[in-house]
Design an enzyme around this catalytic site. Structure first.
Site, PDB file in Angstrom:
ATOM      1  N   HIS A 170       6.359  -0.581   6.406  1.00 29.56           N
ATOM      2  CA  HIS A 170       4.898  -0.535   6.612  1.00 29.56           C
ATOM      3  C   HIS A 170       4.538  -0.461   8.105  1.00 29.56           C
ATOM      4  CE1 HIS A 170       3.392  -0.932   2.513  1.00 29.56           C
ATOM      5  NE2 HIS A 170       4.306  -1.854   2.275  1.00 29.56           N
TER       6      HIS A 170
ATOM      7  N   ASP B 140      -0.304  -2.012   9.398  1.00 28.91           N
ATOM      8  CA  ASP B 140       0.328  -1.344   8.255  1.00 28.91           C
ATOM      9  C   ASP B 140       0.488   0.127   8.615  1.00 28.91           C
ATOM     10  OD1 ASP B 140       1.160  -0.679   5.518  1.00 28.91           O
ATOM     11  OD2 ASP B 140       0.271  -2.594   4.970  1.00 28.91           O
TER      12      ASP B 140
ATOM     13  N   GLU C 270       8.406  -4.229   0.844  1.00 31.34           N
ATOM     14  CA  GLU C 270       8.549  -2.799   0.574  1.00 31.34           C
ATOM     15  C   GLU C 270       9.151  -2.021   1.746  1.00 31.34           C
ATOM     16  OE1 GLU C 270       4.905  -2.249  -2.571  1.00 31.34           O
ATOM     17  OE2 GLU C 270       4.394  -2.036  -0.467  1.00 31.34           O
TER      18      GLU C 270
HETATM   19  C1  TNX Z   1       1.808  -3.834  -2.605  1.00 32.39           C
HETATM   20  S1  TNX Z   1       1.994  -6.756  -1.947  1.00 32.39           S
HETATM   21  C2  TNX Z   1       1.804  -4.043  -1.253  1.00 32.39           C
HETATM   22  C3  TNX Z   1       0.676  -3.546  -0.447  1.00 32.39           C
HETATM   23  C4  TNX Z   1      -0.311  -2.755  -1.267  1.00 32.39           C
HETATM   24  C5  TNX Z   1      -0.532  -3.439  -2.606  1.00 32.39           C
HETATM   25  C6  TNX Z   1      -1.550  -2.763  -3.457  1.00 32.39           C
HETATM   26  C7  TNX Z   1       2.697  -6.184  -0.812  1.00 32.39           C
HETATM   27  C8  TNX Z   1       3.351  -7.208  -0.036  1.00 32.39           C
HETATM   28  N1  TNX Z   1       2.699  -4.849  -0.600  1.00 32.39           N
HETATM   29  O1  TNX Z   1       1.148  -2.798   0.646  1.00 32.39           O
HETATM   30  O2  TNX Z   1      -1.503  -2.671  -0.558  1.00 32.39           O
HETATM   31  O3  TNX Z   1       0.700  -3.481  -3.290  1.00 32.39           O
HETATM   32  O4  TNX Z   1      -1.877  -3.499  -4.599  1.00 32.39           O
END
Ligand code: TNX
Length: 504
Positions: free
Chosen positions: A241, A171, A304
Protein backbone atom coordinates in the site's frame (compact mmCIF):
# COMPACT_ATOMS: atom_id res chain seq x y z
CA UNK A 1 -37.29 9.16 28.45
CA UNK A 2 -33.65 8.82 29.48
CA UNK A 3 -31.43 7.94 26.57
CA UNK A 4 -27.71 7.73 27.13
CA UNK A 5 -25.49 6.19 24.45
CA UNK A 6 -23.38 4.27 25.27
CA UNK A 7 -25.51 2.71 28.00
CA UNK A 8 -23.95 3.34 31.44
CA UNK A 9 -22.87 0.60 33.81
CA UNK A 10 -25.80 1.43 36.09
CA UNK A 11 -28.50 4.06 35.97
CA UNK A 12 -31.29 4.60 38.48
CA UNK A 13 -33.89 7.25 37.80
CA UNK A 14 -36.33 8.78 40.24
CA UNK A 15 -39.22 11.15 39.62
CA UNK A 16 -38.51 14.82 39.28
CA UNK A 17 -36.11 17.00 37.39
CA UNK A 18 -33.62 19.72 38.08
CA UNK A 19 -33.93 22.85 35.96
CA UNK A 20 -31.00 25.13 35.18
CA UNK A 21 -31.46 28.86 34.93
CA UNK A 22 -29.56 31.98 33.98
CA UNK A 23 -27.78 32.07 37.33
CA UNK A 24 -26.63 28.45 37.19
CA UNK A 25 -22.96 28.21 37.95
CA UNK A 26 -20.36 25.47 37.94
CA UNK A 27 -17.94 24.57 40.70
CA UNK A 28 -14.92 22.44 39.91
CA UNK A 29 -11.87 20.83 41.41
CA UNK A 30 -8.75 22.62 40.07
CA UNK A 31 -7.71 19.41 38.30
CA UNK A 32 -10.85 19.59 36.23
CA UNK A 33 -10.43 23.13 34.97
CA UNK A 34 -10.06 22.09 31.32
CA UNK A 35 -13.13 19.90 31.59
CA UNK A 36 -15.02 22.84 33.05
CA UNK A 37 -13.89 25.13 30.22
CA UNK A 38 -14.99 22.67 27.55
CA UNK A 39 -18.35 22.05 29.20
CA UNK A 40 -18.92 25.74 29.75
CA UNK A 41 -18.35 26.59 26.11
CA UNK A 42 -20.69 23.79 25.06
CA UNK A 43 -23.49 24.91 27.39
CA UNK A 44 -23.20 28.62 26.71
CA UNK A 45 -24.25 28.91 23.10
CA UNK A 46 -27.47 26.86 23.08
CA UNK A 47 -28.68 28.09 26.49
CA UNK A 48 -27.52 31.67 26.32
CA UNK A 49 -26.53 31.40 30.03
CA UNK A 50 -23.10 32.34 31.36
CA UNK A 51 -22.23 29.21 33.38
CA UNK A 52 -19.57 30.97 35.38
CA UNK A 53 -17.62 29.62 38.32
CA UNK A 54 -19.74 29.41 41.46
CA UNK A 55 -18.02 28.96 44.80
CA UNK A 56 -21.10 27.89 46.74
CA UNK A 57 -24.54 26.86 45.61
CA UNK A 58 -23.37 25.68 42.21
CA UNK A 59 -25.82 23.90 39.91
CA UNK A 60 -23.10 21.60 38.61
CA UNK A 61 -20.22 20.40 40.76
CA UNK A 62 -17.20 18.60 39.35
CA UNK A 63 -15.64 16.88 42.36
CA UNK A 64 -12.54 14.80 42.62
CA UNK A 65 -12.90 11.39 44.26
CA UNK A 66 -9.71 9.36 44.34
CA UNK A 67 -11.68 6.16 44.96
CA UNK A 68 -12.86 6.32 41.36
CA UNK A 69 -10.18 5.20 38.95
CA UNK A 70 -9.31 5.85 35.35
CA UNK A 71 -12.29 6.65 33.22
CA UNK A 72 -14.90 5.89 35.88
CA UNK A 73 -17.34 8.53 37.11
CA UNK A 74 -20.52 8.99 39.06
CA UNK A 75 -23.23 11.47 38.24
CA UNK A 76 -26.13 12.33 40.49
CA UNK A 77 -28.88 14.76 39.57
CA UNK A 78 -31.25 15.73 42.37
CA UNK A 79 -33.02 18.79 43.73
CA UNK A 80 -29.56 20.03 44.72
CA UNK A 81 -28.33 20.07 41.17
CA UNK A 82 -25.82 17.83 39.42
CA UNK A 83 -22.85 16.36 41.25
CA UNK A 84 -20.17 14.68 39.19
CA UNK A 85 -17.41 12.70 40.86
CA UNK A 86 -14.35 11.24 39.19
CA UNK A 87 -10.77 10.34 40.03
CA UNK A 88 -9.29 11.73 36.80
CA UNK A 89 -10.06 14.47 34.32
CA UNK A 90 -10.90 11.79 31.77
CA UNK A 91 -13.55 10.38 34.10
CA UNK A 92 -14.96 13.86 34.72
CA UNK A 93 -15.04 14.52 30.97
CA UNK A 94 -16.93 11.26 30.39
CA UNK A 95 -19.48 12.42 32.96
CA UNK A 96 -19.99 15.68 31.10
CA UNK A 97 -20.76 13.71 27.91
CA UNK A 98 -23.50 11.95 29.84
CA UNK A 99 -24.76 15.21 31.31
CA UNK A 100 -25.18 16.71 27.84
CA UNK A 101 -27.27 13.69 26.85
CA UNK A 102 -29.54 14.17 29.88
CA UNK A 103 -30.41 17.66 28.62
CA UNK A 104 -32.85 18.32 25.72
CA UNK A 105 -31.35 17.46 22.30
CA UNK A 106 -31.20 21.14 21.34
CA UNK A 107 -28.25 21.46 23.74
CA UNK A 108 -26.26 20.25 20.71
CA UNK A 109 -27.63 22.96 18.44
CA UNK A 110 -25.48 25.62 16.89
CA UNK A 111 -27.94 28.36 17.85
CA UNK A 112 -29.39 29.70 21.04
CA UNK A 113 -32.79 28.14 21.82
CA UNK A 114 -34.54 30.64 24.09
CA UNK A 115 -37.59 29.32 25.91
CA UNK A 116 -36.23 25.78 26.19
CA UNK A 117 -36.54 24.31 29.68
CA UNK A 118 -32.99 23.18 30.40
CA UNK A 119 -33.63 20.38 32.83
CA UNK A 120 -32.20 16.97 33.62
CA UNK A 121 -34.11 14.08 35.21
CA UNK A 122 -33.22 13.01 38.75
CA UNK A 123 -30.85 10.16 38.23
CA UNK A 124 -27.92 8.32 39.77
CA UNK A 125 -25.37 6.94 37.33
CA UNK A 126 -22.29 4.90 38.06
CA UNK A 127 -20.24 4.28 34.99
CA UNK A 128 -17.00 2.92 33.64
CA UNK A 129 -15.96 1.40 30.31
CA UNK A 130 -15.61 -2.26 29.42
CA UNK A 131 -12.63 -1.61 27.10
CA UNK A 132 -10.03 1.14 26.97
CA UNK A 133 -9.57 1.04 23.16
CA UNK A 134 -12.83 2.29 21.72
CA UNK A 135 -11.85 3.44 18.32
CA UNK A 136 -12.68 4.79 14.96
CA UNK A 137 -10.36 4.29 12.04
CA UNK A 138 -10.54 6.96 9.36
CA UNK A 139 -8.97 6.52 5.92
CA UNK A 140 -7.97 10.01 4.81
CA UNK A 141 -5.77 8.64 2.04
CA UNK A 142 -8.33 7.31 -0.44
CA UNK A 143 -10.16 10.58 -0.04
CA UNK A 144 -8.77 13.61 1.68
CA UNK A 145 -10.93 15.27 4.35
CA UNK A 146 -10.28 18.74 5.73
CA UNK A 147 -8.74 19.42 9.12
CA UNK A 148 -11.97 21.16 10.16
CA UNK A 149 -13.98 18.05 9.32
CA UNK A 150 -11.65 15.94 11.45
CA UNK A 151 -12.02 18.32 14.39
CA UNK A 152 -15.81 18.13 14.12
CA UNK A 153 -15.52 14.34 13.97
CA UNK A 154 -13.42 14.33 17.15
CA UNK A 155 -16.29 16.01 18.99
CA UNK A 156 -18.66 13.36 17.69
CA UNK A 157 -16.32 10.61 18.84
CA UNK A 158 -16.10 12.22 22.28
CA UNK A 159 -19.87 12.47 22.53
CA UNK A 160 -19.96 8.68 22.17
CA UNK A 161 -17.13 8.22 24.68
CA UNK A 162 -14.85 6.81 22.03
CA UNK A 163 -11.18 7.03 22.94
CA UNK A 164 -9.10 6.45 19.80
CA UNK A 165 -8.97 8.07 16.39
CA UNK A 166 -6.84 5.95 14.08
CA UNK A 167 -5.80 8.07 11.10
CA UNK A 168 -4.87 6.05 8.04
CA UNK A 169 -2.52 8.67 6.58
CA UNK A 170 -0.89 6.91 3.67
CA UNK A 171 -1.87 4.44 0.99
CA UNK A 172 -1.49 3.74 -2.71
CA UNK A 173 -3.85 6.59 -3.61
CA UNK A 174 -2.34 9.39 -1.54
CA UNK A 175 0.31 10.32 1.02
CA UNK A 176 -1.33 12.82 3.37
CA UNK A 177 1.25 13.70 6.03
CA UNK A 178 3.95 16.29 5.50
CA UNK A 179 7.39 14.76 6.12
CA UNK A 180 10.00 17.52 6.28
CA UNK A 181 12.91 15.30 5.39
CA UNK A 182 11.20 13.88 2.30
CA UNK A 183 9.08 16.69 0.81
CA UNK A 184 8.28 14.79 -2.38
CA UNK A 185 6.08 12.44 -0.37
CA UNK A 186 3.44 15.14 -0.33
CA UNK A 187 4.60 17.21 -3.33
CA UNK A 188 4.15 14.20 -5.58
CA UNK A 189 2.47 11.60 -3.40
CA UNK A 190 -0.54 13.62 -2.23
CA UNK A 191 -1.95 14.08 -5.73
CA UNK A 192 -3.50 11.56 -8.09
CA UNK A 193 -4.62 12.27 -11.60
CA UNK A 194 -8.00 10.57 -11.44
CA UNK A 195 -10.30 8.57 -9.19
CA UNK A 196 -12.03 5.29 -9.77
CA UNK A 197 -15.78 5.57 -9.26
CA UNK A 198 -16.73 2.02 -10.04
CA UNK A 199 -14.68 -1.15 -10.12
CA UNK A 200 -16.48 -3.31 -12.62
CA UNK A 201 -16.76 -2.15 -15.33
CA UNK A 202 -14.15 0.51 -14.50
CA UNK A 203 -15.43 4.06 -14.43
CA UNK A 204 -13.43 7.18 -13.51
CA UNK A 205 -14.36 10.64 -12.26
CA UNK A 206 -12.04 12.43 -14.67
CA UNK A 207 -10.86 14.69 -11.83
CA UNK A 208 -7.55 14.92 -10.04
CA UNK A 209 -7.68 14.57 -6.26
CA UNK A 210 -5.20 15.92 -3.73
CA UNK A 211 -4.64 17.20 -0.22
CA UNK A 212 -2.37 16.70 2.76
CA UNK A 213 -1.95 17.81 6.37
CA UNK A 214 0.99 19.96 7.34
CA UNK A 215 2.74 18.99 10.56
CA UNK A 216 1.14 22.05 12.10
CA UNK A 217 -2.33 20.81 11.09
CA UNK A 218 -1.60 17.45 12.66
CA UNK A 219 -0.37 19.04 15.90
CA UNK A 220 -3.62 20.98 16.05
CA UNK A 221 -5.64 17.80 15.52
CA UNK A 222 -3.68 16.00 18.24
CA UNK A 223 -4.12 18.86 20.72
CA UNK A 224 -7.83 19.19 19.98
CA UNK A 225 -8.28 15.44 20.45
CA UNK A 226 -6.23 15.39 23.62
CA UNK A 227 -8.51 17.95 25.26
CA UNK A 228 -11.34 15.55 24.53
CA UNK A 229 -9.39 12.55 25.83
CA UNK A 230 -9.03 10.99 22.42
CA UNK A 231 -5.72 9.49 21.39
CA UNK A 232 -4.83 9.92 17.75
CA UNK A 233 -3.02 6.83 16.47
CA UNK A 234 -1.26 7.53 13.16
CA UNK A 235 -0.82 4.88 10.50
CA UNK A 236 1.93 4.85 7.90
CA UNK A 237 1.18 1.79 5.79
CA UNK A 238 4.14 -0.41 4.76
CA UNK A 239 5.64 -2.43 3.09
CA UNK A 240 2.57 -2.70 0.78
CA UNK A 241 0.00 0.00 0.00
CA UNK A 242 2.89 2.35 -0.83
CA UNK A 243 2.36 3.37 -4.45
CA UNK A 244 2.12 7.06 -3.51
CA UNK A 245 5.54 6.87 -1.82
CA UNK A 246 7.01 4.97 -4.79
CA UNK A 247 5.75 7.61 -7.19
CA UNK A 248 7.61 10.21 -5.11
CA UNK A 249 10.78 8.20 -4.47
CA UNK A 250 11.13 5.42 -7.09
CA UNK A 251 14.32 4.14 -5.41
CA UNK A 252 12.16 2.67 -2.66
CA UNK A 253 10.74 0.13 -5.11
CA UNK A 254 11.84 -3.22 -6.46
CA UNK A 255 11.75 -2.47 -10.17
CA UNK A 256 12.91 0.31 -12.43
CA UNK A 257 9.44 0.91 -13.83
CA UNK A 258 7.88 4.20 -12.78
CA UNK A 259 4.60 4.11 -10.92
CA UNK A 260 1.98 6.82 -10.50
CA UNK A 261 -0.06 7.61 -7.43
CA UNK A 262 -2.81 5.08 -7.92
CA UNK A 263 -6.22 6.03 -9.23
CA UNK A 264 -7.45 2.45 -8.83
CA UNK A 265 -8.55 0.63 -5.68
CA UNK A 266 -7.59 -2.84 -4.58
CA UNK A 267 -4.36 -4.60 -3.78
CA UNK A 268 -1.45 -3.32 -5.86
CA UNK A 269 1.63 -5.35 -6.66
CA UNK A 270 4.25 -2.63 -6.20
CA UNK A 271 5.75 -2.80 -2.72
CA UNK A 272 8.85 -1.52 -0.92
CA UNK A 273 12.22 -3.08 -1.49
CA UNK A 274 14.09 -4.40 1.55
CA UNK A 275 17.34 -2.46 1.24
CA UNK A 276 19.02 -0.82 4.23
CA UNK A 277 18.26 2.57 2.66
CA UNK A 278 14.53 1.86 2.47
CA UNK A 279 14.45 0.64 6.06
CA UNK A 280 16.23 3.81 7.14
CA UNK A 281 13.92 5.98 5.04
CA UNK A 282 10.86 4.61 6.78
CA UNK A 283 12.48 4.78 10.20
CA UNK A 284 13.18 8.44 9.49
CA UNK A 285 9.55 8.92 8.48
CA UNK A 286 8.47 7.30 11.76
CA UNK A 287 10.76 9.67 13.68
CA UNK A 288 8.76 12.61 12.37
CA UNK A 289 5.52 10.78 13.08
CA UNK A 290 6.60 10.22 16.69
CA UNK A 291 7.38 13.91 17.08
CA UNK A 292 3.82 14.86 16.19
CA UNK A 293 1.82 12.01 17.69
CA UNK A 294 2.37 11.24 21.40
CA UNK A 295 0.36 7.98 21.25
CA UNK A 296 1.85 4.85 22.80
CA UNK A 297 0.97 2.92 19.64
CA UNK A 298 2.21 3.72 16.15
CA UNK A 299 0.46 1.84 13.34
CA UNK A 300 2.65 0.58 10.50
CA UNK A 301 -0.08 -1.06 8.43
CA UNK A 302 1.44 -4.29 7.24
CA UNK A 303 -1.68 -5.45 5.38
CA UNK A 304 -2.04 -6.86 1.91
CA UNK A 305 1.57 -6.96 0.78
CA UNK A 306 1.85 -9.04 -2.40
CA UNK A 307 5.08 -11.01 -2.52
CA UNK A 308 5.57 -11.28 -6.34
CA UNK A 309 8.17 -8.52 -6.54
CA UNK A 310 10.23 -9.97 -3.70
CA UNK A 311 10.10 -13.41 -5.33
CA UNK A 312 11.45 -11.91 -8.55
CA UNK A 313 14.01 -9.60 -6.95
CA UNK A 314 17.61 -10.83 -6.56
CA UNK A 315 18.13 -8.21 -3.84
CA UNK A 316 15.16 -9.41 -1.84
CA UNK A 317 16.27 -13.02 -2.24
CA UNK A 318 19.78 -12.07 -1.14
CA UNK A 319 18.35 -10.38 1.93
CA UNK A 320 16.44 -13.54 2.77
CA UNK A 321 19.64 -15.57 2.46
CA UNK A 322 21.61 -13.16 4.62
CA UNK A 323 19.01 -13.04 7.35
CA UNK A 324 18.25 -16.77 7.23
CA UNK A 325 14.63 -16.22 6.21
CA UNK A 326 12.78 -19.08 4.60
CA UNK A 327 9.80 -17.39 3.01
CA UNK A 328 8.67 -14.03 1.71
CA UNK A 329 6.23 -13.96 4.64
CA UNK A 330 9.23 -14.13 6.95
CA UNK A 331 10.82 -11.36 4.94
CA UNK A 332 7.75 -9.21 5.57
CA UNK A 333 8.07 -9.97 9.30
CA UNK A 334 11.74 -9.08 9.13
CA UNK A 335 10.82 -5.69 7.66
CA UNK A 336 8.18 -5.09 10.33
CA UNK A 337 10.68 -6.07 13.04
CA UNK A 338 13.05 -3.34 11.83
CA UNK A 339 10.28 -0.86 12.52
CA UNK A 340 9.30 -2.49 15.78
CA UNK A 341 12.85 -2.33 17.09
CA UNK A 342 13.12 1.29 16.08
CA UNK A 343 9.82 2.26 17.71
CA UNK A 344 10.64 0.32 20.86
CA UNK A 345 13.90 2.22 21.18
CA UNK A 346 11.87 5.40 21.18
CA UNK A 347 9.53 4.10 23.85
CA UNK A 348 6.65 3.37 21.52
CA UNK A 349 4.76 0.23 20.57
CA UNK A 350 4.05 -1.02 17.10
CA UNK A 351 0.60 -2.09 16.01
CA UNK A 352 -0.22 -3.59 12.63
CA UNK A 353 -2.96 -5.35 10.70
CA UNK A 354 -3.65 -9.10 10.82
CA UNK A 355 -1.02 -9.99 8.22
CA UNK A 356 1.93 -9.03 10.43
CA UNK A 357 1.27 -12.32 12.19
CA UNK A 358 2.05 -14.36 9.08
CA UNK A 359 5.81 -14.64 9.31
CA UNK A 360 5.95 -14.45 13.12
CA UNK A 361 4.92 -11.55 15.33
CA UNK A 362 7.51 -9.13 16.66
CA UNK A 363 7.97 -9.39 20.45
CA UNK A 364 5.87 -6.52 21.80
CA UNK A 365 3.85 -5.70 18.74
CA UNK A 366 0.08 -5.54 19.00
CA UNK A 367 -2.25 -6.89 16.37
CA UNK A 368 -5.19 -5.11 14.79
CA UNK A 369 -7.43 -7.93 13.69
CA UNK A 370 -9.40 -7.24 10.53
CA UNK A 371 -9.45 -10.81 9.20
CA UNK A 372 -10.59 -13.94 11.04
CA UNK A 373 -10.56 -14.31 14.82
CA UNK A 374 -8.00 -17.16 14.60
CA UNK A 375 -5.27 -14.56 14.35
CA UNK A 376 -6.54 -12.89 17.51
CA UNK A 377 -6.57 -16.20 19.37
CA UNK A 378 -3.02 -16.96 18.29
CA UNK A 379 -1.86 -13.49 19.29
CA UNK A 380 -3.45 -13.41 22.75
CA UNK A 381 -2.24 -16.95 23.49
CA UNK A 382 1.31 -15.78 22.84
CA UNK A 383 0.80 -12.80 25.13
CA UNK A 384 0.26 -10.09 22.50
CA UNK A 385 -2.37 -7.39 22.80
CA UNK A 386 -5.05 -7.16 20.13
CA UNK A 387 -7.57 -4.61 18.94
CA UNK A 388 -10.57 -6.16 17.27
CA UNK A 389 -11.51 -4.53 13.97
CA UNK A 390 -13.05 -7.37 12.01
CA UNK A 391 -14.45 -6.74 8.56
CA UNK A 392 -17.33 -9.13 9.31
CA UNK A 393 -18.97 -6.49 11.54
CA UNK A 394 -16.88 -3.36 11.83
CA UNK A 395 -16.27 -2.19 8.25
CA UNK A 396 -18.39 0.87 7.73
CA UNK A 397 -17.50 1.13 4.04
CA UNK A 398 -19.79 -1.89 3.69
CA UNK A 399 -23.46 -1.24 2.98
CA UNK A 400 -25.84 -1.06 5.92
CA UNK A 401 -29.25 -1.39 4.29
CA UNK A 402 -30.32 -5.01 3.75
CA UNK A 403 -32.74 -3.83 1.05
CA UNK A 404 -30.18 -2.11 -1.14
CA UNK A 405 -27.61 -3.72 -3.41
CA UNK A 406 -24.05 -2.96 -2.32
CA UNK A 407 -22.78 0.28 -3.71
CA UNK A 408 -19.28 -1.12 -3.56
CA UNK A 409 -17.63 -4.12 -5.03
CA UNK A 410 -16.78 -5.44 -1.58
CA UNK A 411 -19.26 -8.15 -0.91
CA UNK A 412 -20.24 -7.88 2.69
CA UNK A 413 -22.94 -5.92 4.47
CA UNK A 414 -22.94 -4.62 7.96
CA UNK A 415 -26.32 -3.65 9.32
CA UNK A 416 -26.84 -1.80 12.58
CA UNK A 417 -27.92 -4.99 14.37
CA UNK A 418 -24.96 -6.82 12.85
CA UNK A 419 -22.62 -4.24 14.39
CA UNK A 420 -24.42 -4.39 17.72
CA UNK A 421 -24.19 -8.19 17.85
CA UNK A 422 -20.41 -8.21 17.47
CA UNK A 423 -18.58 -10.08 20.21
CA UNK A 424 -15.03 -8.76 20.51
CA UNK A 425 -13.83 -11.68 22.62
CA UNK A 426 -12.90 -14.48 20.22
CA UNK A 427 -14.36 -17.87 20.96
CA UNK A 428 -12.21 -20.21 23.01
CA UNK A 429 -10.21 -17.45 24.67
CA UNK A 430 -9.86 -17.74 28.47
CA UNK A 431 -10.68 -14.91 30.85
CA UNK A 432 -6.96 -14.39 31.44
CA UNK A 433 -6.19 -14.29 27.69
CA UNK A 434 -9.13 -11.96 27.12
CA UNK A 435 -7.28 -9.27 29.07
CA UNK A 436 -5.12 -8.89 25.96
CA UNK A 437 -8.16 -7.67 24.03
CA UNK A 438 -7.66 -3.93 24.42
CA UNK A 439 -10.95 -3.19 22.74
CA UNK A 440 -12.46 -2.67 19.34
CA UNK A 441 -12.79 -0.14 16.59
CA UNK A 442 -14.80 0.36 13.41
CA UNK A 443 -13.10 1.19 10.12
CA UNK A 444 -14.07 3.84 7.65
CA UNK A 445 -12.29 3.05 4.39
CA UNK A 446 -13.10 5.81 1.98
CA UNK A 447 -12.64 4.44 -1.53
CA UNK A 448 -16.34 5.05 -2.12
CA UNK A 449 -16.79 7.84 0.43
CA UNK A 450 -15.82 10.96 -1.53
CA UNK A 451 -17.83 13.54 0.42
CA UNK A 452 -18.49 14.63 3.99
CA UNK A 453 -22.21 13.90 3.60
CA UNK A 454 -21.45 10.38 2.46
CA UNK A 455 -19.09 9.96 5.39
CA UNK A 456 -21.82 10.92 7.88
CA UNK A 457 -24.22 8.56 6.14
CA UNK A 458 -21.86 5.59 6.32
CA UNK A 459 -20.67 6.23 9.87
CA UNK A 460 -23.87 7.13 11.73
CA UNK A 461 -25.75 5.59 13.38
CA UNK A 462 -23.51 2.52 13.17
CA UNK A 463 -20.86 4.35 15.20
CA UNK A 464 -23.39 4.68 18.04
CA UNK A 465 -23.77 0.88 18.10
CA UNK A 466 -20.01 0.34 17.98
CA UNK A 467 -19.50 2.83 20.80
CA UNK A 468 -22.00 0.98 22.94
CA UNK A 469 -20.46 -2.47 22.47
CA UNK A 470 -17.04 -1.03 23.23
CA UNK A 471 -18.16 0.77 26.41
CA UNK A 472 -21.00 -1.20 27.94
CA UNK A 473 -20.65 -4.48 29.82
CA UNK A 474 -21.89 -7.42 27.72
CA UNK A 475 -24.74 -8.26 30.13
CA UNK A 476 -26.18 -4.75 29.70
CA UNK A 477 -26.36 -4.93 25.90
CA UNK A 478 -29.88 -5.08 24.53
CA UNK A 479 -30.50 -4.18 20.90
CA UNK A 480 -34.16 -3.25 21.19
CA UNK A 481 -33.45 -1.06 24.20
CA UNK A 482 -30.61 0.53 22.19
CA UNK A 483 -32.98 1.23 19.31
CA UNK A 484 -35.38 2.95 21.69
CA UNK A 485 -32.61 5.21 23.00
CA UNK A 486 -31.31 5.76 19.50
CA UNK A 487 -34.54 7.39 18.36
CA UNK A 488 -33.91 10.26 20.79
CA UNK A 489 -30.19 10.22 20.11
CA UNK A 490 -30.88 10.86 16.43
CA UNK A 491 -32.47 14.16 17.45
CA UNK A 492 -29.11 15.07 18.99
CA UNK A 493 -27.37 14.13 15.76
CA UNK A 494 -29.91 16.28 13.92
CA UNK A 495 -28.97 19.24 16.14
CA UNK A 496 -25.33 18.56 15.35
CA UNK A 497 -26.03 18.50 11.62
CA UNK A 498 -24.98 14.87 11.21
CA UNK A 499 -26.44 13.44 8.01
CA UNK A 500 -26.90 9.89 9.37
CA UNK A 501 -28.42 7.04 7.42
CA UNK A 502 -32.09 6.24 7.81
CA UNK A 503 -32.37 2.53 7.24
CA UNK A 504 -35.35 0.14 7.15
C1 TNX B 1 -8.95 -4.06 2.97
S1 TNX B 1 -8.38 -3.90 5.92
C2 TNX B 1 -7.95 -3.16 3.24
C3 TNX B 1 -8.11 -1.76 2.81
C4 TNX B 1 -9.37 -1.54 2.01
C5 TNX B 1 -10.51 -2.31 2.64
C6 TNX B 1 -11.82 -2.10 1.95
C7 TNX B 1 -7.06 -3.63 5.38
C8 TNX B 1 -6.06 -3.64 6.42
N1 TNX B 1 -6.88 -3.42 4.05
O1 TNX B 1 -6.97 -1.34 2.10
O2 TNX B 1 -9.64 -0.18 1.98
O3 TNX B 1 -10.19 -3.69 2.62
O4 TNX B 1 -12.89 -2.66 2.65
Amino acid sequence: MISVIPQPFSLTASSGQYTFCEDSGIQFDPEFEDVFETLRSELRRPTGFEWGYAAGNASIRLQRDAALQGEAYELRASDEGVVIRAGTAHGAFNATRTLLQLLPPSIFGANCSPGTVWSVPYVTIKDEPRFSWRGSHFDVSRHFFSKEFILRYIDLLALHKLSVLHLHLTDDQGWRMEIKRYPRLTEIGSRRSDTMLQYDPPLYSGNAHDGFYSQEDLCEIVAYARRRFITVVPEIDMPGHVTAALAAYPDLGNTSSMVEVSKDWGVINSVLNVSDETVTFFQNVLDEVIEIFPSEFIHIGGDECPKDEWRASPDAQARMMREGLESEEELQSWFIRQMEFHLRNKGRRLIGWSEILEGGLAPVAALMVWLGADGAVEAVRSGHDVVMAQSSHLYFDYGQDPQLPNATSWLAKSTLSNVYSYNPIPEGVSAEEAKHVLGLQYQVWTEYIPTEARFDHMVFPRACAAAEIAWTQADRLDFSDFQGRLSLHLERLDSLGVRYAVVG
